[in-house]
Design a protein around this motif. Structure first.
Motif, mmCIF file in Angstrom:
data_model
loop_
_atom_site.group_PDB
_atom_site.id
_atom_site.type_symbol
_atom_site.label_atom_id
_atom_site.label_comp_id
_atom_site.label_asym_id
_atom_site.label_seq_id
_atom_site.Cartn_x
_atom_site.Cartn_y
_atom_site.Cartn_z
ATOM 1 N N LEU A 16 2.219 11.785 -21.517
ATOM 2 C CA LEU A 16 2.636 12.170 -22.862
ATOM 3 C C LEU A 16 2.599 10.923 -23.730
ATOM 4 O O LEU A 16 3.239 9.922 -23.401
ATOM 5 N N PHE A 17 1.871 10.963 -24.825
ATOM 6 C CA PHE A 17 1.720 9.800 -25.693
ATOM 7 C C PHE A 17 2.391 10.030 -27.038
ATOM 8 O O PHE A 17 2.099 11.029 -27.722
ATOM 9 N N ASP A 18 3.261 9.101 -27.429
ATOM 10 C CA ASP A 18 3.643 9.004 -28.822
ATOM 11 C C ASP A 18 2.383 8.620 -29.594
ATOM 12 O O ASP A 18 1.421 8.110 -29.015
ATOM 13 N N VAL A 19 2.375 8.831 -30.918
ATOM 14 C CA VAL A 19 1.165 8.543 -31.691
ATOM 15 C C VAL A 19 1.363 7.357 -32.642
ATOM 16 O O VAL A 19 0.707 6.328 -32.512
ATOM 17 N N ASP A 20 2.284 7.469 -33.603
ATOM 18 C CA ASP A 20 2.512 6.381 -34.550
ATOM 19 C C ASP A 20 2.996 5.131 -33.826
ATOM 20 O O ASP A 20 4.030 5.150 -33.157
ATOM 21 N N GLY A 21 2.240 4.045 -33.932
ATOM 22 C CA GLY A 21 2.642 2.792 -33.322
ATOM 23 C C GLY A 21 2.236 2.646 -31.872
ATOM 24 O O GLY A 21 2.247 1.539 -31.338
ATOM 25 N N THR A 22 1.870 3.753 -31.236
ATOM 26 C CA THR A 22 1.437 3.725 -29.835
ATOM 27 C C THR A 22 -0.073 3.845 -29.744
ATOM 28 O O THR A 22 -0.735 3.068 -29.046
ATOM 29 N N LEU A 23 -0.624 4.830 -30.438
ATOM 30 C CA LEU A 23 -2.072 5.020 -30.482
ATOM 31 C C LEU A 23 -2.659 4.653 -31.838
ATOM 32 O O LEU A 23 -3.820 4.260 -31.932
ATOM 33 N N PRO A 166 6.435 19.693 -14.584
ATOM 34 C CA PRO A 166 7.852 19.338 -14.648
ATOM 35 C C PRO A 166 8.036 17.876 -15.045
ATOM 36 O O PRO A 166 7.099 17.066 -14.968
ATOM 37 N N ALA A 167 9.240 17.537 -15.454
ATOM 38 C CA ALA A 167 9.531 16.179 -15.919
ATOM 39 C C ALA A 167 9.188 15.123 -14.879
ATOM 40 O O ALA A 167 8.717 14.029 -15.212
ATOM 41 N N GLY A 168 9.425 15.426 -13.610
ATOM 42 C CA GLY A 168 9.186 14.453 -12.556
ATOM 43 C C GLY A 168 7.724 14.134 -12.321
ATOM 44 O O GLY A 168 7.404 13.196 -11.588
ATOM 45 N N ARG A 169 6.825 14.900 -12.933
ATOM 46 C CA ARG A 169 5.393 14.655 -12.772
ATOM 47 C C ARG A 169 4.747 14.181 -14.070
ATOM 48 O O ARG A 169 3.543 14.349 -14.268
ATOM 49 N N ALA A 170 5.551 13.597 -14.927
ATOM 50 C CA ALA A 170 5.029 13.136 -16.206
ATOM 51 C C ALA A 170 5.422 11.684 -16.464
ATOM 52 O O ALA A 170 6.402 11.180 -15.912
ATOM 53 N N VAL A 171 4.644 11.041 -17.312
ATOM 54 C CA VAL A 171 4.931 9.688 -17.787
ATOM 55 C C VAL A 171 4.781 9.713 -19.305
ATOM 56 O O VAL A 171 3.808 10.270 -19.827
ATOM 57 N N PHE A 172 5.735 9.114 -19.990
ATOM 58 C CA PHE A 172 5.670 9.030 -21.449
ATOM 59 C C PHE A 172 5.305 7.601 -21.839
ATOM 60 O O PHE A 172 5.829 6.643 -21.271
ATOM 61 N N ALA A 180 11.679 5.820 -25.659
ATOM 62 C CA ALA A 180 12.235 5.625 -24.320
ATOM 63 C C ALA A 180 13.515 6.434 -24.139
ATOM 64 O O ALA A 180 13.747 7.026 -23.074
ATOM 65 N N ARG A 181 14.342 6.483 -25.175
ATOM 66 C CA ARG A 181 15.595 7.236 -25.067
ATOM 67 C C ARG A 181 15.338 8.732 -24.964
ATOM 68 O O ARG A 181 15.995 9.437 -24.191
ATOM 69 N N ALA A 182 14.390 9.227 -25.750
ATOM 70 C CA ALA A 182 14.053 10.646 -25.688
ATOM 71 C C ALA A 182 13.486 11.008 -24.313
ATOM 72 O O ALA A 182 13.828 12.043 -23.735
ATOM 73 N N ALA A 183 12.606 10.141 -23.789
ATOM 74 C CA ALA A 183 12.020 10.390 -22.475
ATOM 75 C C ALA A 183 13.097 10.386 -21.396
ATOM 76 O O ALA A 183 13.119 11.252 -20.511
ATOM 77 N N ARG A 184 14.000 9.421 -21.474
ATOM 78 C CA ARG A 184 15.066 9.326 -20.472
ATOM 79 C C ARG A 184 15.931 10.580 -20.487
ATOM 80 O O ARG A 184 16.282 11.112 -19.426
ATOM 81 N N LYS A 185 16.267 11.068 -21.676
ATOM 82 C CA LYS A 185 17.088 12.277 -21.782
ATOM 83 C C LYS A 185 16.374 13.493 -21.202
ATOM 84 O O LYS A 185 17.015 14.423 -20.709
ATOM 85 N N ALA A 186 15.034 13.471 -21.278
ATOM 86 C CA ALA A 186 14.257 14.584 -20.743
ATOM 87 C C ALA A 186 13.916 14.402 -19.272
ATOM 88 O O ALA A 186 13.275 15.271 -18.671
ATOM 89 N N GLY A 187 14.340 13.293 -18.678
ATOM 90 C CA GLY A 187 14.075 13.044 -17.268
ATOM 91 C C GLY A 187 12.668 12.574 -16.973
ATOM 92 O O GLY A 187 12.177 12.720 -15.853
ATOM 93 N N VAL A 188 12.002 11.967 -17.989
ATOM 94 C CA VAL A 188 10.622 11.500 -17.836
ATOM 95 C C VAL A 188 10.603 9.973 -17.860
ATOM 96 O O VAL A 188 11.225 9.352 -18.715
ATOM 97 N N ARG A 189 9.887 9.370 -16.941
ATOM 98 C CA ARG A 189 9.767 7.921 -16.938
ATOM 99 C C ARG A 189 8.952 7.490 -18.145
ATOM 100 O O ARG A 189 8.090 8.228 -18.624
ATOM 101 N N CYS A 190 9.198 6.270 -18.618
ATOM 102 C CA CYS A 190 8.562 5.816 -19.855
ATOM 103 C C CYS A 190 7.949 4.435 -19.683
ATOM 104 O O CYS A 190 8.536 3.555 -19.041
#
Length: 235
Positions: A16-23, A166-172, A180-190
């Motif tokens: 999962l990619f953020d866009v502004d500032g990331t891409l 599922p969250a455990g099979r994703a990377v943000f 990072a905070r949003a990903a952590r709350k969703a159970g996704v590594r960042c």
């Protein structure tokens, strides 16, 4: 948009990619647009304060800048002013070096690639065209899809739903502490990038597992990163 997700039904995970500032190299453009929009409506806020909040949706950003007890009747006009000012840059939007190649490298390794942007859909569409990697993108989640923006986990959860994993099979991958905070709350590594103006320590403190200088560095080190290949649950 990629049409290959059906061919990758056995994909084990999603990036999962953020866009502004990331891409896209747009963080400071948003800073200027918000600064001018606020000035037009009688609010004098320093750019340094605004910059630290880019990556949040406008709802949280205005809460932080103007206070939660403000008269919210003017929020729509402020947001519209920002959108109009930012739209002046649309023809000049530029991806960060290596961004499109990074998306394609993830897709080639079997990841489902989903963009998770706090932008509205029309703005996200412009950035995706400028990015030039639609062939590698499986789905897009935007502010129009959720009730609350980052740092709430809603956008990450919506991106997961669109990826079908599922969250455990994703990377943000993101550039701000809000990612990072949003990903952590969703159970996704960042994974964090320094392209949005946050420091390595700040990103790690917000929950980023690893931090890279740029999309180019992450691409160069992809074989030694969590993006080397989809695997089982990352928990």
């Amino acid at each position: 948009m990629a049409t290959t997700s059906a061919d990758r039904d056995d994909a084990a995970g999603a990036v999962l990619f953020d866009v502004d500032g990331t891409l896209m190299d747009t963080v400071y453009l948003h800073t200027v647009a918000w600064w001018e929009a606020l000035r037009q409506h009688g609010h004098h806020v320093t750019m340094s304060r605004i910059h630290r909040l880019i990556g949040m949706g406008s709802d949280h950003l205005l809460d932080e800048l103007l206070g939660e007890d403000r008269d919210r009747d003017g929020d729509g006009a402020l947001s519209a002013a920002h959108d109009a000012l930012y739209a002046q840059f649309w023809s000049r939007l530029a991806p960060l070096p290596g961004a499109a190649d990074l998306l394609r490298a993830c897709a080639e390794r079997g990841w489902r690639v989903v963009l998770a942007s706090s932008a509205k859909k029309n703005e996200a569409d412009v950035m995706i065209r400028a990015l030039g990697a639609g062939d590698a993108i499986d789905a897009v989640a935007t502010a129009d899809d959720v009730a609350s923006s980052k740092p709430a986990p809603d956008l990450v959860q919506q991106a997961l739903a669109k990826a079908g994993v599922p969250a455990g099979r994703a990377v943000f991958v993101g550039d701000a502490g809000w990612d990072a905070r949003a990903a952590r709350k969703a159970g996704v590594r960042c994974l964090g990038l320094l392209t949005g103006g946050w420091t390595r320590e700040e990103l790690r403190g917000s929950g980023a597992e690893e931090v890279y200088e740029s999309t180019e560095e992450l691409l160069e080190r992809i074989e030694d990163s969590p993006l080397s290949a989809p695997g089982g649950d990352t928990d």
